[in-house]
Scaffold this motif. Structure first.
Motif, PDB file in Angstrom:
ATOM      1  N   TRP A  32       0.836  -1.215   0.000  1.00 27.86           N
ATOM      2  CA  TRP A  32       0.000   0.000   0.000  1.00 27.86           C
ATOM      3  C   TRP A  32       0.865   1.257   0.000  1.00 27.86           C
ATOM      4  CZ3 TRP A  32      -4.851   0.644  -1.159  1.00 27.86           C
ATOM      5  CH2 TRP A  32      -5.752  -0.414  -1.043  1.00 27.86           C
ATOM      6  N   ILE A  33       1.925   1.256   0.770  1.00 29.89           N
ATOM      7  CA  ILE A  33       2.815   2.426   0.823  1.00 29.89           C
ATOM      8  C   ILE A  33       3.475   2.640  -0.545  1.00 29.89           C
ATOM      9  CG2 ILE A  33       4.939   3.335   1.849  1.00 29.89           C
ATOM     10  CD1 ILE A  33       4.152   1.900   4.446  1.00 29.89           C
ATOM     11  N   ASP A  34       3.928   1.584  -1.178  1.00 29.73           N
ATOM     12  CA  ASP A  34       4.552   1.712  -2.499  1.00 29.73           C
ATOM     13  C   ASP A  34       3.547   2.218  -3.540  1.00 29.73           C
ATOM     14  OD1 ASP A  34       6.798   1.082  -4.428  1.00 29.73           O
ATOM     15  OD2 ASP A  34       5.193  -0.184  -5.242  1.00 29.73           O
ATOM     16  N   LEU A  35       2.310   1.721  -3.464  1.00 32.72           N
ATOM     17  CA  LEU A  35       1.288   2.181  -4.411  1.00 32.72           C
ATOM     18  C   LEU A  35       0.971   3.664  -4.214  1.00 32.72           C
ATOM     19  CD1 LEU A  35      -0.769   1.576  -6.613  1.00 32.72           C
ATOM     20  CD2 LEU A  35      -2.389   0.892  -4.828  1.00 32.72           C
ATOM     21  N   SER A  36       0.947   4.128  -2.958  1.00 37.22           N
ATOM     22  CA  SER A  36       0.673   5.545  -2.698  1.00 37.22           C
ATOM     23  C   SER A  36       1.763   6.438  -3.269  1.00 37.22           C
ATOM     24  CB  SER A  36       0.528   5.782  -1.195  1.00 37.22           C
ATOM     25  OG  SER A  36       1.769   5.590  -0.528  1.00 37.22           O
ATOM     26  N   LYS A  37       3.002   5.942  -3.276  1.00 37.10           N
ATOM     27  CA  LYS A  37       4.093   6.737  -3.840  1.00 37.10           C
ATOM     28  C   LYS A  37       4.017   6.761  -5.364  1.00 37.10           C
ATOM     29  CE  LYS A  37       7.294   5.873  -0.018  1.00 37.10           C
ATOM     30  NZ  LYS A  37       8.587   5.247   0.378  1.00 37.10           N
ATOM     31  N   ARG A  38       3.678   5.617  -5.964  1.00 36.31           N
ATOM     32  CA  ARG A  38       3.608   5.553  -7.423  1.00 36.31           C
ATOM     33  C   ARG A  38       2.361   6.234  -7.975  1.00 36.31           C
ATOM     34  NH1 ARG A  38       2.558   1.021  -9.236  1.00 36.31           N
ATOM     35  NH2 ARG A  38       2.252  -0.227  -7.357  1.00 36.31           N
ATOM     36  N   PHE A  39       1.337   6.372  -7.150  1.00 34.82           N
ATOM     37  CA  PHE A  39       0.062   6.917  -7.626  1.00 34.82           C
ATOM     38  C   PHE A  39       0.216   8.361  -8.140  1.00 34.82           C
ATOM     39  CE2 PHE A  39      -4.028   9.018  -7.117  1.00 34.82           C
ATOM     40  CZ  PHE A  39      -4.893   8.098  -7.704  1.00 34.82           C
ATOM     41  N   VAL A  40       1.075   9.132  -7.514  1.00 40.97           N
ATOM     42  CA  VAL A  40       1.241  10.544  -7.880  1.00 40.97           C
ATOM     43  C   VAL A  40       1.787  10.685  -9.298  1.00 40.97           C
ATOM     44  CG1 VAL A  40       2.354  12.717  -7.248  1.00 40.97           C
ATOM     45  CG2 VAL A  40       1.599  11.136  -5.469  1.00 40.97           C
ATOM     46  N   ASP A  41       2.662   9.769  -9.702  1.00 43.57           N
ATOM     47  CA  ASP A  41       3.300   9.858 -11.017  1.00 43.57           C
ATOM     48  C   ASP A  41       2.540   9.122 -12.114  1.00 43.57           C
ATOM     49  OD1 ASP A  41       5.375  11.320  -9.863  1.00 43.57           O
ATOM     50  OD2 ASP A  41       6.473   9.489  -9.332  1.00 43.57           O
ATOM     51  N   MET A  42       1.420   8.523 -11.765  1.00 41.38           N
ATOM     52  CA  MET A  42       0.640   7.792 -12.775  1.00 41.38           C
ATOM     53  C   MET A  42      -0.067   8.747 -13.712  1.00 41.38           C
ATOM     54  SD  MET A  42      -1.182   4.713 -10.647  1.00 41.38           S
ATOM     55  CE  MET A  42      -0.246   3.423  -9.837  1.00 41.38           C
ATOM     56  N   SER A  43      -0.368   8.254 -14.916  1.00 41.09           N
ATOM     57  CA  SER A  43      -1.202   9.018 -15.847  1.00 41.09           C
ATOM     58  C   SER A  43      -2.641   9.008 -15.365  1.00 41.09           C
ATOM     59  CB  SER A  43      -1.121   8.418 -17.257  1.00 41.09           C
ATOM     60  OG  SER A  43      -1.636   7.097 -17.263  1.00 41.09           O
ATOM     61  N   TRP A  44      -3.442   9.910 -15.965  1.00 41.31           N
ATOM     62  CA  TRP A  44      -4.835   9.981 -15.528  1.00 41.31           C
ATOM     63  C   TRP A  44      -5.584   8.669 -15.733  1.00 41.31           C
ATOM     64  CZ3 TRP A  44      -9.673   9.502 -17.658  1.00 41.31           C
ATOM     65  CH2 TRP A  44     -10.734   9.993 -16.906  1.00 41.31           C
ATOM     66  N   PRO A  45      -5.437   7.985 -16.886  1.00 45.06           N
ATOM     67  CA  PRO A  45      -6.134   6.698 -17.037  1.00 45.06           C
ATOM     68  C   PRO A  45      -5.689   5.662 -16.005  1.00 45.06           C
ATOM     69  CG  PRO A  45      -5.477   7.547 -19.175  1.00 45.06           C
ATOM     70  CD  PRO A  45      -4.818   8.399 -18.152  1.00 45.06           C
ATOM     71  N   ASP A  46      -4.372   5.628 -15.690  1.00 44.95           N
ATOM     72  CA  ASP A  46      -3.886   4.666 -14.689  1.00 44.95           C
ATOM     73  C   ASP A  46      -4.430   5.003 -13.304  1.00 44.95           C
ATOM     74  OD1 ASP A  46      -2.511   3.393 -16.684  1.00 44.95           O
ATOM     75  OD2 ASP A  46      -0.600   4.400 -16.262  1.00 44.95           O
ATOM     76  N   GLN A  47      -4.490   6.287 -12.958  1.00 47.86           N
ATOM     77  CA  GLN A  47      -5.065   6.665 -11.668  1.00 47.86           C
ATOM     78  C   GLN A  47      -6.535   6.287 -11.586  1.00 47.86           C
ATOM     79  OE1 GLN A  47      -4.317  10.853 -11.135  1.00 47.86           O
ATOM     80  NE2 GLN A  47      -2.170  10.556 -10.582  1.00 47.86           N
ATOM     81  N   PHE A  48      -7.249   6.474 -12.692  1.00 42.95           N
ATOM     82  CA  PHE A  48      -8.671   6.124 -12.714  1.00 42.95           C
ATOM     83  C   PHE A  48      -8.854   4.618 -12.509  1.00 42.95           C
ATOM     84  CE2 PHE A  48     -12.475   4.773 -14.998  1.00 42.95           C
ATOM     85  CZ  PHE A  48     -13.441   5.589 -14.427  1.00 42.95           C
ATOM     86  N   ALA A  49      -8.039   3.835 -13.211  1.00 43.14           N
ATOM     87  CA  ALA A  49      -8.140   2.385 -13.070  1.00 43.14           C
ATOM     88  C   ALA A  49      -7.789   1.947 -11.652  1.00 43.14           C
ATOM     89  CB  ALA A  49      -7.217   1.702 -14.082  1.00 43.14           C
ATOM     90  N   THR A  50      -6.769   2.566 -11.059  1.00 41.01           N
ATOM     91  CA  THR A  50      -6.388   2.216  -9.686  1.00 41.01           C
ATOM     92  C   THR A  50      -7.499   2.554  -8.702  1.00 41.01           C
ATOM     93  OG1 THR A  50      -4.066   2.601 -10.218  1.00 41.01           O
ATOM     94  CG2 THR A  50      -4.662   2.595  -7.891  1.00 41.01           C
ATOM     95  N   ASN A  51      -8.117   3.717  -8.859  1.00 38.22           N
ATOM     96  CA  ASN A  51      -9.214   4.096  -7.963  1.00 38.22           C
ATOM     97  C   ASN A  51     -10.397   3.144  -8.098  1.00 38.22           C
ATOM     98  OD1 ASN A  51      -7.913   6.307  -6.834  1.00 38.22           O
ATOM     99  ND2 ASN A  51      -8.582   7.688  -8.455  1.00 38.22           N
ATOM    100  N   MET A  52     -10.680   2.737  -9.340  1.00 31.75           N
ATOM    101  CA  MET A  52     -11.769   1.783  -9.534  1.00 31.75           C
ATOM    102  C   MET A  52     -11.445   0.441  -8.886  1.00 31.75           C
ATOM    103  SD  MET A  52     -14.283   3.215 -11.165  1.00 31.75           S
ATOM    104  CE  MET A  52     -15.163   1.779 -11.760  1.00 31.75           C
ATOM    105  N   ARG A  53     -10.184   0.052  -8.911  1.00 35.37           N
ATOM    106  CA  ARG A  53      -9.796  -1.257  -8.376  1.00 35.37           C
ATOM    107  C   ARG A  53      -9.796  -1.277  -6.849  1.00 35.37           C
ATOM    108  NH1 ARG A  53      -4.753  -3.086  -7.193  1.00 35.37           N
ATOM    109  NH2 ARG A  53      -3.812  -1.303  -8.280  1.00 35.37           N
TER     110      ARG A  53
END
Length: 349
Positions: A233-254
């Protein structure tokens, strides 16, 4: 006859005086004309004009006197007097003609100078107008060039936005389709799990109260298979900031609403209770609050029971979370129950 001769003599004398005056005027006019024209020819009807012109050309009075003496021998004393008068008139006429020529030359030079000045001014004006026209044409050309560059930039920006929106739309449609499939699968799994949980709850309610559940191996409840660890979870929170908008959307949905709350809390350095698979939580300890947390449900699976009341204040590990804001948890002694999200201590919607 004497009386008649005197008027005739007077008339003849007056006629001679008139003729003499006319000859003088003609001589003077002829002198001026010849001086202006620069000619040295003698006038046919004035025989003494040639000696006067010769004198004017040589600039000497002796020549005039000599010429006039020769003319007196030929034509007589009367003609000699006319010749002297003509020479004197010629001298005056030469001075006037020289003055007139000087004035005419001055006027001609002045007119030439004015014409040259006018032509120079006209040339400067034309040059200035030509330069102004060139400057205006240059400025207009630069403005048109700038406008075309601006239009090209706007077209490029618009095309870039269009391509980005099309890409985002494609990605979003794919993510939505994947999310729909996940929802369908999750609903099927929920239905199956609820059926199994209902059967298990009925069996627990029919079992004797004094029968204790079996403790899992190791003395503590374990997270379910595939649950994310705290490090993940900590690693995902760090990577989330640098994700593209579609990747952030998919992560939030998941990860769902609780997962989004946990990612935001980790990014902000906060803590809290999150109903997620693998999370260890504590149930409400105060009995009134614990009973009130079941007010949304009346069914045996998610509703209140005395067996659940006995678990108030205990810790458990979330095994699965559902769309109706309920979760299945596993206690350290091996017991498993379904609770509403509100039963977790520190839960925030």
């Amino acid at each position: 006859s004497g009386k008649m001769a005197r008027p005739a003599a007077r008339a003849l004398g007056g006629r001679r005086v008139a003729v003499r005056r006319v000859l003088r005027l003609l001589a003077f006019a002829s002198a001026i004309t010849c001086a202006i024209a620069g000619g040295l020819r003698a006038t046919p009807f004035l025989p003494c004009l040639a000696p006067r012109l010769a004198w004017s050309a040589k600039s000497g009075t002796a020549s005039v006197a000599g010429d006039c003496s020769r003319a007196s021998k030929l034509v007589g004393r009367r003609k000699h007097r006319r010749c002297l008068f003509a020479g004197t008139a010629a001298v005056a006429g030469d001075d006037d003609a020289a003055a007139l020529l000087a004035q005419a030359e001055a006027l001609r030079r002045e007119a030439a100078a004015e014409e040259e000045a006018l032509q120079a001014a006209r040339a400067r004006q034309e040059e200035r107008e030509r330069r102004e026209a060139e400057e205006e044409a240059k400025v207009a050309k630069e403005a048109e060039k700038s406008r075309l560059l601006l239009l090209d930039a706007q077209v490029s920006i618009a095309q870039g936005k269009l391509l980005r929106l099309e890409a985002e739309a494609d990605a979003t449609s794919q993510d939505l389709e994947a999310a729909r499939r996940q929802v369908v699968e999750a609903e099927q799994a929920v239905a199956e799990a609820r059926g199994a949980s209902a059967s298990a709850a009925a069996a627990l309610q029919e079992a004797p109260a004094e029968e204790a559940p079996q403790a899992p191996a190791g003395g503590r409840a374990k997270p379910p298979q595939g649950a994310m660890s705290e490090a993940e979870w900590i690693d995902l929170s760090k990577r989330f900031v640098d994700m593209s908008w579609p990747d952030q959307f998919a992560t939030n949905m998941r990860v769902g609403p609780q997962g989004r709350r946990k990612l935001a809390a980790l990014r902000n350095g906060e803590t809290g209770t999150f109903i997620l698979p693998g999370e260890r939580i504590r149930l409400l300890e105060e009995e009134a609050a614990f009973r009130a947390s079941f007010k949304r449900f009346r069914d045996p699976l998610n509703g209140f029971s005395e067996a659940k009341l006995a678990r108030k204040g205990q810790e458990c590990v979330v095994q699965e979370a559902f769309k109706d804001d309920t979760f299945t948890c596993l206690f350290d002694d091996g017991a498993s129950f379904d609770f509403p999200f509100e039963s977790a201590d520190g839960y925030k919607s």
